[in-house]
Design a protein around this motif. Structure first.
Motif, PDB file in Angstrom:
ATOM      1  N   PHE A  99      24.597 -10.349 -14.900  1.00  0.00           N
ATOM      2  CA  PHE A  99      23.826  -9.360 -14.158  1.00  0.00           C
ATOM      3  C   PHE A  99      22.421  -9.883 -13.899  1.00  0.00           C
ATOM      4  O   PHE A  99      21.933  -9.920 -12.762  1.00  0.00           O
ATOM      5  CB  PHE A  99      23.793  -8.076 -14.983  1.00  0.00           C
ATOM      6  CG  PHE A  99      23.052  -6.928 -14.337  1.00  0.00           C
ATOM      7  CD1 PHE A  99      22.724  -6.920 -12.997  1.00  0.00           C
ATOM      8  CD2 PHE A  99      22.702  -5.825 -15.101  1.00  0.00           C
ATOM      9  CE1 PHE A  99      22.055  -5.845 -12.419  1.00  0.00           C
ATOM     10  CE2 PHE A  99      22.032  -4.747 -14.539  1.00  0.00           C
ATOM     11  CZ  PHE A  99      21.703  -4.769 -13.193  1.00  0.00           C
ATOM     12  N   GLY A 100      21.745 -10.314 -14.963  1.00  0.00           N
ATOM     13  CA  GLY A 100      20.392 -10.836 -14.822  1.00  0.00           C
ATOM     14  C   GLY A 100      20.336 -12.067 -13.938  1.00  0.00           C
ATOM     15  O   GLY A 100      19.407 -12.231 -13.137  1.00  0.00           O
ATOM     16  N   TYR A 101      21.341 -12.918 -14.059  1.00  0.00           N
ATOM     17  CA  TYR A 101      21.368 -14.131 -13.239  1.00  0.00           C
ATOM     18  C   TYR A 101      21.441 -13.786 -11.757  1.00  0.00           C
ATOM     19  O   TYR A 101      20.723 -14.363 -10.931  1.00  0.00           O
ATOM     20  CB  TYR A 101      22.566 -14.991 -13.641  1.00  0.00           C
ATOM     21  CG  TYR A 101      22.586 -16.355 -12.987  1.00  0.00           C
ATOM     22  CD1 TYR A 101      22.017 -17.449 -13.614  1.00  0.00           C
ATOM     23  CD2 TYR A 101      23.167 -16.546 -11.730  1.00  0.00           C
ATOM     24  CE1 TYR A 101      22.023 -18.713 -13.015  1.00  0.00           C
ATOM     25  CE2 TYR A 101      23.189 -17.783 -11.124  1.00  0.00           C
ATOM     26  CZ  TYR A 101      22.608 -18.867 -11.768  1.00  0.00           C
ATOM     27  OH  TYR A 101      22.621 -20.103 -11.162  1.00  0.00           O
ATOM     28  N   HIS A 102      22.287 -12.821 -11.410  1.00  0.00           N
ATOM     29  CA  HIS A 102      22.426 -12.452 -10.003  1.00  0.00           C
ATOM     30  C   HIS A 102      21.190 -11.721  -9.478  1.00  0.00           C
ATOM     31  O   HIS A 102      20.923 -11.737  -8.269  1.00  0.00           O
ATOM     32  CB  HIS A 102      23.678 -11.598  -9.799  1.00  0.00           C
ATOM     33  CG  HIS A 102      24.928 -12.408  -9.675  1.00  0.00           C
ATOM     34  ND1 HIS A 102      25.185 -13.216  -8.590  1.00  0.00           N
ATOM     35  CD2 HIS A 102      25.994 -12.548 -10.515  1.00  0.00           C
ATOM     36  CE1 HIS A 102      26.353 -13.811  -8.752  1.00  0.00           C
ATOM     37  NE2 HIS A 102      26.860 -13.420  -9.905  1.00  0.00           N
ATOM     38  N   THR A 228      17.171 -17.768 -16.836  1.00  0.00           N
ATOM     39  CA  THR A 228      18.024 -18.914 -16.497  1.00  0.00           C
ATOM     40  C   THR A 228      18.091 -19.124 -14.993  1.00  0.00           C
ATOM     41  O   THR A 228      17.994 -20.265 -14.506  1.00  0.00           O
ATOM     42  CB  THR A 228      19.444 -18.701 -17.050  1.00  0.00           C
ATOM     43  OG1 THR A 228      19.392 -18.553 -18.467  1.00  0.00           O
ATOM     44  CG2 THR A 228      20.342 -19.877 -16.696  1.00  0.00           C
ATOM     45  N   SER A 229      18.236 -18.055 -14.238  1.00  0.00           N
ATOM     46  CA  SER A 229      18.317 -18.194 -12.780  1.00  0.00           C
ATOM     47  C   SER A 229      17.020 -18.746 -12.206  1.00  0.00           C
ATOM     48  O   SER A 229      17.044 -19.536 -11.243  1.00  0.00           O
ATOM     49  CB  SER A 229      18.641 -16.844 -12.139  1.00  0.00           C
ATOM     50  OG  SER A 229      17.556 -15.942 -12.269  1.00  0.00           O
ATOM     51  N   LEU A 230      15.886 -18.362 -12.793  1.00  0.00           N
ATOM     52  CA  LEU A 230      14.601 -18.889 -12.322  1.00  0.00           C
ATOM     53  C   LEU A 230      14.488 -20.385 -12.602  1.00  0.00           C
ATOM     54  O   LEU A 230      14.026 -21.156 -11.751  1.00  0.00           O
ATOM     55  CB  LEU A 230      13.447 -18.149 -13.007  1.00  0.00           C
ATOM     56  CG  LEU A 230      13.264 -16.680 -12.627  1.00  0.00           C
ATOM     57  CD1 LEU A 230      12.185 -16.039 -13.491  1.00  0.00           C
ATOM     58  CD2 LEU A 230      12.920 -16.539 -11.156  1.00  0.00           C
ATOM     59  N   TYR A 248      27.210 -21.394  -7.026  1.00  0.00           N
ATOM     60  CA  TYR A 248      28.420 -21.878  -7.698  1.00  0.00           C
ATOM     61  C   TYR A 248      28.293 -21.709  -9.214  1.00  0.00           C
ATOM     62  O   TYR A 248      29.244 -21.309  -9.892  1.00  0.00           O
ATOM     63  CB  TYR A 248      28.655 -23.357  -7.378  1.00  0.00           C
ATOM     64  CG  TYR A 248      29.382 -23.606  -6.073  1.00  0.00           C
ATOM     65  CD1 TYR A 248      30.640 -23.055  -5.832  1.00  0.00           C
ATOM     66  CD2 TYR A 248      28.819 -24.421  -5.090  1.00  0.00           C
ATOM     67  CE1 TYR A 248      31.314 -23.296  -4.641  1.00  0.00           C
ATOM     68  CE2 TYR A 248      29.477 -24.660  -3.898  1.00  0.00           C
ATOM     69  CZ  TYR A 248      30.725 -24.094  -3.673  1.00  0.00           C
ATOM     70  OH  TYR A 248      31.387 -24.328  -2.489  1.00  0.00           O
ATOM     71  N   ILE A 249      27.104 -22.012  -9.739  1.00  0.00           N
ATOM     72  CA  ILE A 249      26.868 -21.870 -11.179  1.00  0.00           C
ATOM     73  C   ILE A 249      27.092 -20.430 -11.626  1.00  0.00           C
ATOM     74  O   ILE A 249      27.538 -20.178 -12.752  1.00  0.00           O
ATOM     75  CB  ILE A 249      25.439 -22.339 -11.531  1.00  0.00           C
ATOM     76  CG1 ILE A 249      25.323 -23.854 -11.308  1.00  0.00           C
ATOM     77  CG2 ILE A 249      25.072 -21.988 -12.967  1.00  0.00           C
ATOM     78  CD1 ILE A 249      23.916 -24.390 -11.486  1.00  0.00           C
ATOM     79  N   ALA A 250      26.809 -19.471 -10.748  1.00  0.00           N
ATOM     80  CA  ALA A 250      26.960 -18.054 -11.091  1.00  0.00           C
ATOM     81  C   ALA A 250      28.402 -17.682 -11.421  1.00  0.00           C
ATOM     82  O   ALA A 250      28.641 -16.645 -12.057  1.00  0.00           O
ATOM     83  CB  ALA A 250      26.455 -17.186  -9.937  1.00  0.00           C
ATOM     84  N   SER A 251      29.358 -18.497 -11.004  1.00  0.00           N
ATOM     85  CA  SER A 251      30.760 -18.186 -11.297  1.00  0.00           C
ATOM     86  C   SER A 251      31.154 -18.567 -12.722  1.00  0.00           C
ATOM     87  O   SER A 251      32.144 -18.055 -13.257  1.00  0.00           O
ATOM     88  CB  SER A 251      31.681 -18.900 -10.301  1.00  0.00           C
ATOM     89  OG  SER A 251      31.603 -20.311 -10.465  1.00  0.00           O
TER      90      SER A 251
END
Length: 534
Positions: A99-102, A228-230, A248-251
């Motif tokens: 959730f946070g990553y997206h 992490t996403s940042l 792609y990493i989000a998968s």
């Protein structure tokens, strides 16, 4: 919970009790002309019942004693009662990490995406790419209750990873605006279900003593996902195609959840509802200890038989008084949470940081993320020590003070540097205090107060209110700032925070240290009466 809708700044996802007067520990007073006048008298009259109930509860051996290891270092005793449930809760919290990553993944790459797919400079389409996520989450929240009732948490987790994985891959491979929108919608659909599912699962598998602390892992997972996403998105400043890699990493977390849930347990309460008593006993034995099996199963069955807790609850049952009161409290808590301004403050925080020389948007977002993480860690420590109500009240009071501090810094004639520093202090304090209570407590306490039969649907309804208000705040914030100025808008956020603190004081009473069945039996006199008849 942090979510930004139309704008591209980080926002918090994020990701009450009712009772008869027989149990003042779970008192939720719905206002009438005499409520507040005679509140003290009501509590006094209920004192005898309270003592009787506490005496009964004291005879029950705490779940944690089965896993307490007496390793004394001085006067300290190591208590590992949380450990058996931790791996299962950790896997569930991966959903909040995702959730946070997206949430953070679109913070920077949206410019590169718009340029490559041909809608650069169109703010409406850029906003749509971000906000379609919330439309999907809204739909997911509505559907979550029925999925959880019929399939249980474990299987629902696995099924919901399908749109999460497909959405991430579709977005990464997109060569048109329509493909990106579809991918973001699918991701939002999965996130909408998971935001409801995670607090339900954690509250139902955690030992009572550690339910609050383990519940705080939801918020911590979201914070780590955002950070992490940042970090993963840093190369996008130099590589215009890097956005495909980070999508792609989000998968990957989706695959981890699918595999991990294959080894995780299902909720013992759902297993009991589904008639799988042997499986429910095995889960209780493994997570809570052998001494808890008989007592827990007896409570599960008592609630299930008297409440009709089968797998076919209906949405119309929310209109029944005992369910509608909890749904009202859940919806109100999320409305107050969102209109206390978390999205607006986080959107405007980038400009606040720029005023003191922090020109890097990524660095400002990182400071915000770390502040939120620090607050969430405090919540993990305090949730089962201070309790839910105190954290909510303290959190909203801190948010109100923070907003009024920023208003003071903006509105009064101060030295420019002092004004900027006070604005930074107010913003950071606001985020920190939000993360200690208003963020992590809200979803958990609604799950604790909901009945076994209607927990999924009450949570789904409450989070639907969350997503609607989230969208409205993101949509209207800049227009309100442009029309009225920053100070009046922030002052209104502070005012809503004060209202939320008052609401928590009068309507929310502590649930820590009590099993979900004890809470439900306190809320439903019919269950108590039938239990005594036995």
């Amino acid at each position: 919970m942090w979510v930004n809708t139309v704008h591209y700044q980080l926002v918090d996802p994020v990701p009450a009790t009712l009772t008869s007067l027989r149990n003042p520990n779970l008192l939720v007073s719905f206002p009438n002309p005499k409520t507040f006048r005679f509140l003290r008298l009501v509590k006094f009259k209920a004192l005898a019942a309270k003592k009787q109930q506490l005496t009964k509860l004291e005879t029950r051996k705490p779940e944690s004693e089965n896993f307490t290891v007496s390793e004394k270092n001085g006067d300290e005793v190591a208590d590992y009662g949380w450990l058996p449930a931790f791996p299962h809760v950790l896997i569930a919290s991966m959903s909040n990490f995702l959730f946070g990553y997206h949430i953070g993944v679109m913070n920077g790459p949206i410019v590169s995406i718009a340029r490559e797919l041909g809608f650069e400079g169109n703010s409406i389409l850029e906003g749509l790419v971000v906000s379609i996520f919330i439309v999907g989450a809204f739909v997911g929240s509505i559907s979550s209750g029925s999925l959880v009732d019929r399939l249980g948490c474990r299987r629902t987790f696995q099924i919901v990873t399908i749109p999460l994985i497909l959405g991430a891959i579709l977005s990464a491979q997109a060569y048109s605006l329509d493909e990106v929108l579809l991918g973001r919608f699918l991701v939002g659909l999965g996130i909408g279900v998971n935001t409801v599912l995670v607090p339900i699962y954690i509250s139902e598998v955690s030992p009572t003593k550690y339910r609050g602390s383990l519940g705080a892992l939801c918020q911590i997972g979201s914070c780590l996902g955002i950070i992490t996403s940042l970090c993963v998105g840093i190369p996008s400043d130099n590589d215009p195609h890097w956005w495909r890699t980070i999508l792609y990493i989000a998968s990957i977390p989706g695959f981890i959840i699918t595999i991990g849930m294959q080894f995780a347990v299902d909720s013992p309460r759902w297993l009991c509802k589904a008639g799988k008593l042997d499986d429910a006993k095995a889960v209780v034995n493994n997570l809570w200890g052998a001494s808890e099996v008989e007592k827990a199963i007896e409570e599960f069955q008592t609630v299930s038989k008297n409440d009709g807790s089968d797998l076919n609850s209906r949405w119309l049952e929310l209109l029944e008084e005992r369910h509608s009161r909890v749904a009202f409290l859940g919806g109100t808590l999320f409305v107050l949470q969102q209109f206390a301004g978390i999205n607006g403050v986080l959107y405007f925080s980038s400009l606040t940081f720029q005023n003191v020389g922090v020109t890097s948007g990524a660095l400002a977002s990182l400071v915000v993320g770390l502040t939120n993480l620090a607050g969430s860690l405090c919540a993990l420590y305090l949730m089962d020590k201070q309790g839910r109500q105190k954290l909510l009240i303290g959190s909203y009071l801190g948010m109100a003070v923070s907003m009024f501090l920023v208003v003071y810094a903006i509105s009064f004639p101060l030295d420019e540097q002092l004004s900027h520093n006070l604005s930074i202090l107010g913003t950071v304090l606001y985020i920190f205090t939000f993360a200690t209570g208003a963020g992590p407590v809200t979803g958990l306490i609604i799950s604790e107060l909901s009945s076994t039969r209607m927990r999924g649907k009450i949570m789904g309804f409450s989070f639907t209110a969350h997503w609607v208000c989230n969208f409205l705040v993101g949509l209207l914030f800049l227009d309100l700032v442009e029309k009225f100025g920053v100070s009046p808008v922030y002052a209104s956020f502070g005012g809503v925070s004060l209202v939320a603190a008052i609401f928590a004081n009068y309507f929310i009473v502590e649930t820590k240290g009590r099993s979900l069945e004890e809470i439900e039996m306190s809320l439903n006199p019919n269950i108590q009466a039938r239990g005594r008849d036995k």
